[in-house]
Design a protein around this motif. Structure first.
Motif, PDB file in Angstrom:
ATOM      1  N   THR A  50      91.397  75.024  43.802  1.00 24.27           N
ATOM      2  CA  THR A  50      91.890  73.983  44.420  1.00 24.27           C
ATOM      3  C   THR A  50      93.156  74.374  45.173  1.00 24.27           C
ATOM      4  OG1 THR A  50      93.551  73.482  42.565  1.00 24.27           O
ATOM      5  CG2 THR A  50      91.199  72.490  42.902  1.00 24.27           C
ATOM      6  N   ASP A  53      94.983  71.118  50.290  1.00 25.32           N
ATOM      7  CA  ASP A  53      94.081  70.498  51.311  1.00 25.32           C
ATOM      8  C   ASP A  53      92.816  70.499  50.914  1.00 25.32           C
ATOM      9  OD1 ASP A  53      95.678  70.148  53.746  1.00 25.32           O
ATOM     10  OD2 ASP A  53      96.239  72.390  53.571  1.00 25.32           O
ATOM     11  N   VAL A  54      92.256  71.158  49.770  1.00 19.45           N
ATOM     12  CA  VAL A  54      90.991  71.032  49.606  1.00 19.45           C
ATOM     13  C   VAL A  54      90.619  71.619  48.069  1.00 19.45           C
ATOM     14  CG1 VAL A  54      90.649  73.593  50.380  1.00 19.45           C
ATOM     15  CG2 VAL A  54      88.637  72.156  50.255  1.00 19.45           C
ATOM     16  N   CYS A  55      89.286  71.232  47.627  1.00 21.71           N
ATOM     17  CA  CYS A  55      88.985  71.502  46.258  1.00 21.71           C
ATOM     18  C   CYS A  55      87.498  72.092  46.659  1.00 21.71           C
ATOM     19  CB  CYS A  55      89.414  70.417  45.304  1.00 21.71           C
ATOM     20  SG  CYS A  55      88.486  70.811  43.573  1.00 21.71           S
ATOM     21  N   VAL A 203      91.617  65.295  58.481  1.00 23.50           N
ATOM     22  CA  VAL A 203      91.582  66.402  57.537  1.00 23.50           C
ATOM     23  C   VAL A 203      92.350  67.466  58.442  1.00 23.50           C
ATOM     24  CG1 VAL A 203      89.513  66.044  56.511  1.00 23.50           C
ATOM     25  CG2 VAL A 203      89.534  67.466  58.115  1.00 23.50           C
ATOM     26  N   PHE A 208      89.531  73.318  56.922  1.00 23.45           N
ATOM     27  CA  PHE A 208      88.184  72.795  57.029  1.00 23.45           C
ATOM     28  C   PHE A 208      87.302  74.042  57.611  1.00 23.45           C
ATOM     29  CE2 PHE A 208      84.673  70.526  58.746  1.00 23.45           C
ATOM     30  CZ  PHE A 208      84.229  69.663  57.944  1.00 23.45           C
ATOM     31  N   HIS A 211      87.162  77.084  55.263  1.00 23.30           N
ATOM     32  CA  HIS A 211      86.363  77.235  54.132  1.00 23.30           C
ATOM     33  C   HIS A 211      84.788  77.277  54.688  1.00 23.30           C
ATOM     34  CE1 HIS A 211      89.040  77.058  50.763  1.00 23.30           C
ATOM     35  NE2 HIS A 211      89.807  76.229  51.657  1.00 23.30           N
ATOM     36  N   PHE A 236      89.908  61.562  49.775  1.00 24.57           N
ATOM     37  CA  PHE A 236      89.026  62.844  50.109  1.00 24.57           C
ATOM     38  C   PHE A 236      87.788  62.704  50.809  1.00 24.57           C
ATOM     39  CE2 PHE A 236      91.637  63.478  46.341  1.00 24.57           C
ATOM     40  CZ  PHE A 236      91.916  64.960  46.527  1.00 24.57           C
ATOM     41  N   LEU A 246      82.787  70.517  48.411  1.00 32.07           N
ATOM     42  CA  LEU A 246      84.225  70.819  49.019  1.00 32.07           C
ATOM     43  C   LEU A 246      84.763  69.348  49.190  1.00 32.07           C
ATOM     44  CD1 LEU A 246      83.499  73.167  52.041  1.00 32.07           C
ATOM     45  CD2 LEU A 246      84.489  73.653  49.560  1.00 32.07           C
ATOM     46  N   HIS A 247      86.090  69.165  48.761  1.00 26.07           N
ATOM     47  CA  HIS A 247      86.614  67.905  49.045  1.00 26.07           C
ATOM     48  C   HIS A 247      87.858  68.352  49.768  1.00 26.07           C
ATOM     49  CE1 HIS A 247      83.704  66.608  45.632  1.00 26.07           C
ATOM     50  NE2 HIS A 247      84.081  65.497  46.106  1.00 26.07           N
ATOM     51  N   PHE A 248      87.916  67.684  50.910  1.00 31.10           N
ATOM     52  CA  PHE A 248      89.248  67.690  51.689  1.00 31.10           C
ATOM     53  C   PHE A 248      90.104  66.715  51.699  1.00 31.10           C
ATOM     54  CE2 PHE A 248      85.946  70.612  53.381  1.00 31.10           C
ATOM     55  CZ  PHE A 248      86.727  71.762  53.564  1.00 31.10           C
TER      56      PHE A 248
END
Length: 384
Positions: A50, A53-55, A203, A208, A211, A236, A246-248
């Protein structure tokens, strides 16, 4: 985390490669106790990294274990280098460390990370959906991430955060990025998708693109992914395939983008504060009640104001005095508003700036001016 020894399973090289591809984008800081989280979810090894910005979540092979562990990033790097192409390794946890073993020959043990691991979960945000081939999404993401050719003013280019809007509508998914503020061409890229609902979501496009371009997946290259989000209330945007998610985080244009940064700064400084539905923050700093607001200008602006006196009768002498005081100020100004004398300051605010110098300056002025002006013009200082 459990203190008992646990076998984490036999892990194929392809699973390690998928986790490693995300590791290159996150760069977890080992000296801060950061790393790769590993847990068992629905009977599958589940890896997670994590950032703000993203997980990223990678779903590995089937194997049951009860603990949740934070592995240093070097564990994944070492395992990937130790395991031959198409091969596999085993991992087990014991005595505060994780051990990799390959072919009963090579072995490496690393201490576990020091930060308490917590698996992040997401749900209830799939109001708008778009399903399309992963490679199509990856391609338009890489193109929207391109910078204008041969920019002459990098400071001007960096004046706006690297955000792009993702929009789903009528059988297409679009990505829009604005460059007109620096004289370059705005960009719109799109791909055909099976869509449900209409809406848009902003986002960090650098995260983005990074990744999606770096990641490896076990799925077929033409496998489809689901893009989903709640355009009104979601925090997200999700991209989900068979073996990953992916969660942004949602980002905002202009000054609103720095609201969380302001609140985090106040919280870390133990400044008592509360926020209304319009995003205006009431704070108590050094005994002075203040009003904080983020505004859009040529650059994001933090406006900080405090009431010096209230219940003051307007007069020419008072206005003349305030005008004289303003002539001697550099970063603050004083004015009369509905029988109140107010002091305030507008300063540029972004990720590199702290609000505390401005709060301190306004608090000092409010306290000094209140004592001075009350002698001649009356009124009451806040809190009296």
């Amino acid at each position: 985390m459990t203190g008992a020894p646990e076998f984490l399973g036999t892990i194929p090289e392809s699973e390690l490669a998928a986790v490693l591809s995300h590791l290159h984008s996150f760069h977890p800081t080992e000296e801060h106790g950061e790393g790769v989280l590993l847990a068992c979810v629905d009977g599958r090894r589940t890896w997670q990294l994590t950032s703000d910005d993203v997980c990223a979540t990678v779903r590995g092979g089937r194997h049951a274990f009860s603990g949740t562990y934070l592995l240093p990033g070097r564990v994944v790097q070492a395992a990937d280098r130790m395991v031959p192409l198409g091969g596999e390794c085993t991992m087990h946890v014991a005595d505060g460390g994780v051990t990799i073993e390959v072919n009963g020959n090579l072995q490496a043990t690393y201490s576990l990370g020091t930060v308490a691991p917590r698996l992040r979960t997401f749900g209830g945000q799939a109001v708008v959906r778009a399903r399309l081939p992963f490679n199509d999404l990856k391609l338009i993401a890489s193109l929207i991430g391109d910078l204008p050719m041969d920019p002459t003013d990098f400071e001007e280019m960096a004046a706006q955060p690297p955000y792009a809007t993702i929009r789903v509508h009528h059988g297409r998914i679009e990505m829009l990025r604005e460059w007109a503020y620096m004289g370059a061409s705005d960009v719109v890229l799109s791909a055909t998708a099976e869509t449900d609902g209409l809406g848009s979501f902003m986002v960090n496009i650098l995260a983005f693109d990074a990744h999606l371009s770096m990641m490896q997946i076990d799925d077929s290259p033409r496998s489809e992914v689901l893009v989903s989000f709640d355009p009104k209330f979601g925090d997200f945007l999700a991209i989900e395939g068979d073996s990953f998610a992916l969660h942004f985080a949602r980002r905002s244009k202009g000054a609103a983008n720095y609201f969380d940064r302001l609140i985090a700064a106040l919280s870390s400084g133990n400044v008592e504060h509360r926020t209304d539905s319009e995003g205006i923050v009431a704070a108590m700093y050094r005994g002075i009640p203040m009003r904080l607001q983020l505004l859009d200008g040529d650059a994001p602006v933090l406006r900080c104001t405090a009431t010096v006196l209230h219940g003051v009768a307007p007069s020419e002498d008072l206005l003349r005095e305030l005008n004289a005081l303003n002539a001697t100020r550099v970063s603050t100004r004083i004015w009369l508003d509905n029988n109140m004398v107010v002091v305030g300051s507008d300063v540029r605010f972004d990720d590199s700036r702290s609000p505390f110098p401005t709060l301190a300056a306004v608090a000092t002025e409010a306290r000094h001016l209140g004592r001075m002006l009350r002698i001649t013009f009356g009124g009451t200082a806040p809190g009296e």
